[in-house]
Write a protein that holds these residues in place. Structure first.
Motif, PDB file in Angstrom:
ATOM      1  N   CYS A 138       0.872  -1.172   0.000  1.00 60.39           N
ATOM      2  CA  CYS A 138       0.000   0.000   0.000  1.00 60.39           C
ATOM      3  C   CYS A 138       0.909   1.221   0.000  1.00 60.39           C
ATOM      4  O   CYS A 138       1.936   1.236   0.689  1.00 60.39           O
ATOM      5  CB  CYS A 138      -0.884   0.025   1.234  1.00 60.39           C
ATOM      6  SG  CYS A 138      -2.090  -1.305   1.263  1.00 60.39           S
ATOM      7  N   THR A 139       0.567   2.207  -0.778  1.00 62.02           N
ATOM      8  CA  THR A 139       1.350   3.450  -0.803  1.00 62.02           C
ATOM      9  C   THR A 139       0.415   4.605  -0.428  1.00 62.02           C
ATOM     10  O   THR A 139      -0.799   4.531  -0.616  1.00 62.02           O
ATOM     11  CB  THR A 139       1.958   3.711  -2.185  1.00 62.02           C
ATOM     12  OG1 THR A 139       0.912   3.872  -3.140  1.00 62.02           O
ATOM     13  CG2 THR A 139       2.867   2.572  -2.610  1.00 62.02           C
ATOM     14  N   ALA A 140       1.004   5.641   0.133  1.00 65.94           N
ATOM     15  CA  ALA A 140       0.224   6.811   0.526  1.00 65.94           C
ATOM     16  C   ALA A 140       1.157   8.021   0.650  1.00 65.94           C
ATOM     17  O   ALA A 140       2.370   7.877   0.770  1.00 65.94           O
ATOM     18  CB  ALA A 140      -0.484   6.565   1.846  1.00 65.94           C
ATOM     19  N   SER A 141       0.561   9.187   0.624  1.00 65.05           N
ATOM     20  CA  SER A 141       1.281  10.435   0.911  1.00 65.05           C
ATOM     21  C   SER A 141       0.822  10.926   2.272  1.00 65.05           C
ATOM     22  O   SER A 141      -0.382  10.973   2.548  1.00 65.05           O
ATOM     23  CB  SER A 141       0.968  11.503  -0.137  1.00 65.05           C
ATOM     24  OG  SER A 141       1.503  11.129  -1.387  1.00 65.05           O
ATOM     25  N   VAL A 142       1.784  11.262   3.152  1.00 60.83           N
ATOM     26  CA  VAL A 142       1.483  11.768   4.488  1.00 60.83           C
ATOM     27  C   VAL A 142       1.763  13.276   4.490  1.00 60.83           C
ATOM     28  O   VAL A 142       2.826  13.724   4.056  1.00 60.83           O
ATOM     29  CB  VAL A 142       2.341  11.057   5.554  1.00 60.83           C
ATOM     30  CG1 VAL A 142       2.077  11.629   6.940  1.00 60.83           C
ATOM     31  CG2 VAL A 142       2.095   9.560   5.520  1.00 60.83           C
ATOM     32  N   HIS A 143       0.788  14.028   4.988  1.00 56.22           N
ATOM     33  CA  HIS A 143       0.918  15.483   5.071  1.00 56.22           C
ATOM     34  C   HIS A 143       0.810  15.881   6.544  1.00 56.22           C
ATOM     35  O   HIS A 143      -0.127  15.457   7.236  1.00 56.22           O
ATOM     36  CB  HIS A 143      -0.212  16.173   4.292  1.00 56.22           C
ATOM     37  CG  HIS A 143      -0.287  15.748   2.855  1.00 56.22           C
ATOM     38  ND1 HIS A 143       0.406  16.369   1.862  1.00 56.22           N
ATOM     39  CD2 HIS A 143      -0.970  14.722   2.271  1.00 56.22           C
ATOM     40  CE1 HIS A 143       0.142  15.781   0.711  1.00 56.22           C
ATOM     41  NE2 HIS A 143      -0.690  14.762   0.931  1.00 56.22           N
ATOM     42  N   LEU A 144       1.781  16.672   7.020  1.00 57.75           N
ATOM     43  CA  LEU A 144       1.757  17.187   8.398  1.00 57.75           C
ATOM     44  C   LEU A 144       1.559  18.697   8.337  1.00 57.75           C
ATOM     45  O   LEU A 144       2.145  19.390   7.499  1.00 57.75           O
ATOM     46  CB  LEU A 144       3.062  16.842   9.113  1.00 57.75           C
ATOM     47  CG  LEU A 144       3.405  15.349   9.177  1.00 57.75           C
ATOM     48  CD1 LEU A 144       4.750  15.148   9.860  1.00 57.75           C
ATOM     49  CD2 LEU A 144       2.320  14.575   9.906  1.00 57.75           C
ATOM     50  N   TYR A 145       0.734  19.228   9.284  1.00 52.58           N
ATOM     51  CA  TYR A 145       0.399  20.641   9.285  1.00 52.58           C
ATOM     52  C   TYR A 145       0.725  21.264  10.632  1.00 52.58           C
ATOM     53  O   TYR A 145       0.513  20.658  11.676  1.00 52.58           O
ATOM     54  CB  TYR A 145      -1.101  20.817   8.982  1.00 52.58           C
ATOM     55  CG  TYR A 145      -1.487  20.266   7.622  1.00 52.58           C
ATOM     56  CD1 TYR A 145      -1.357  21.057   6.485  1.00 52.58           C
ATOM     57  CD2 TYR A 145      -1.972  18.968   7.486  1.00 52.58           C
ATOM     58  CE1 TYR A 145      -1.698  20.555   5.239  1.00 52.58           C
ATOM     59  CE2 TYR A 145      -2.315  18.463   6.241  1.00 52.58           C
ATOM     60  CZ  TYR A 145      -2.180  19.263   5.126  1.00 52.58           C
ATOM     61  OH  TYR A 145      -2.512  18.770   3.894  1.00 52.58           O
ATOM     62  N   GLU A 146       1.211  22.524  10.581  1.00 50.37           N
ATOM     63  CA  GLU A 146       1.501  23.280  11.807  1.00 50.37           C
ATOM     64  C   GLU A 146       0.259  24.013  12.294  1.00 50.37           C
ATOM     65  O   GLU A 146       0.067  24.197  13.484  1.00 50.37           O
ATOM     66  CB  GLU A 146       2.593  24.322  11.560  1.00 50.37           C
ATOM     67  CG  GLU A 146       3.936  23.723  11.287  1.00 50.37           C
ATOM     68  CD  GLU A 146       4.979  24.779  10.960  1.00 50.37           C
ATOM     69  OE1 GLU A 146       4.622  25.949  10.730  1.00 50.37           O
ATOM     70  OE2 GLU A 146       6.146  24.419  10.922  1.00 50.37           O
TER      71      GLU A 146
END
Length: 158
Positions: free
Chosen positions: A74-82
């Motif tokens: 499984c592949t995914a993009s992880v996005h982190l926000y401030e």
């Protein structure tokens, strides 16, 4: 055309008069079974035949199995926000299972207000198939055989 010679049968209880089949044909008697004995004078040719449905079919295949899957992920993009409500993205990286179980987030001590995972994709793998080998056999049902015993042909056809 009837070629029966009626006076050739002296004893009607044990002998039978039959028509002469003519040139190119055999005169045969039928017996049930593969090992049925032929009358003494009907030993020139012997044929065993079986009805189409006279088969004992014990054929099958070994059960098919599939080994453990290999190469799936499984592949995914992880996005982190401030910022709150997923505003002001601070970091983005890709993840691939089963390898990327943990991911370091930098810099250490950095506050995360929100996170999102996008672009999920499944990459199917394969499994090695085993089994399925044919086994057993189909054989003649000898109990359903029919034997033809044939008389020597008296005609020579050239």
């Amino acid at each position: 055309m009837n070629n029966t010679v009626d006076d050739a049968c002296a004893d009607a209880g044990t002998q039978y008069c039959v028509s002469d089949p003519g040139p190119g044909w055999l005169q045969c008697v039928v017996r049930e079974g593969a090992d049925a004995p032929c009358p003494e004078n009907y030993n020139w040719a012997r044929y065993e035949m079986y009805p189409e449905d006279a088969v004992i079919d014990e054929r099958a295949c070994e059960e098919c199995e599939c080994g453990p899957p290999e190469g799936s992920a499984c592949t995914a993009s992880v996005h982190l926000y401030e910022g709150p409500v997923c505003s002001s993205q601070s970091e983005q990286f890709g993840m691939v299972s089963p390898h990327d179980q943990c991911q370091n987030i930098g810099p250490p001590g950095h506050a995360i207000a929100g996170k999102a995972i996008t672009d999920l994709e499944y990459v199917p793998g394969t499994c090695a198939a085993t089994g399925g080998t044919p086994k057993g056999e189909a054989k003649k049902d000898m109990t359903r055989a029919v034997t033809f015993c044939c008389l020597y042909p008296f005609y020579l056809i050239n």
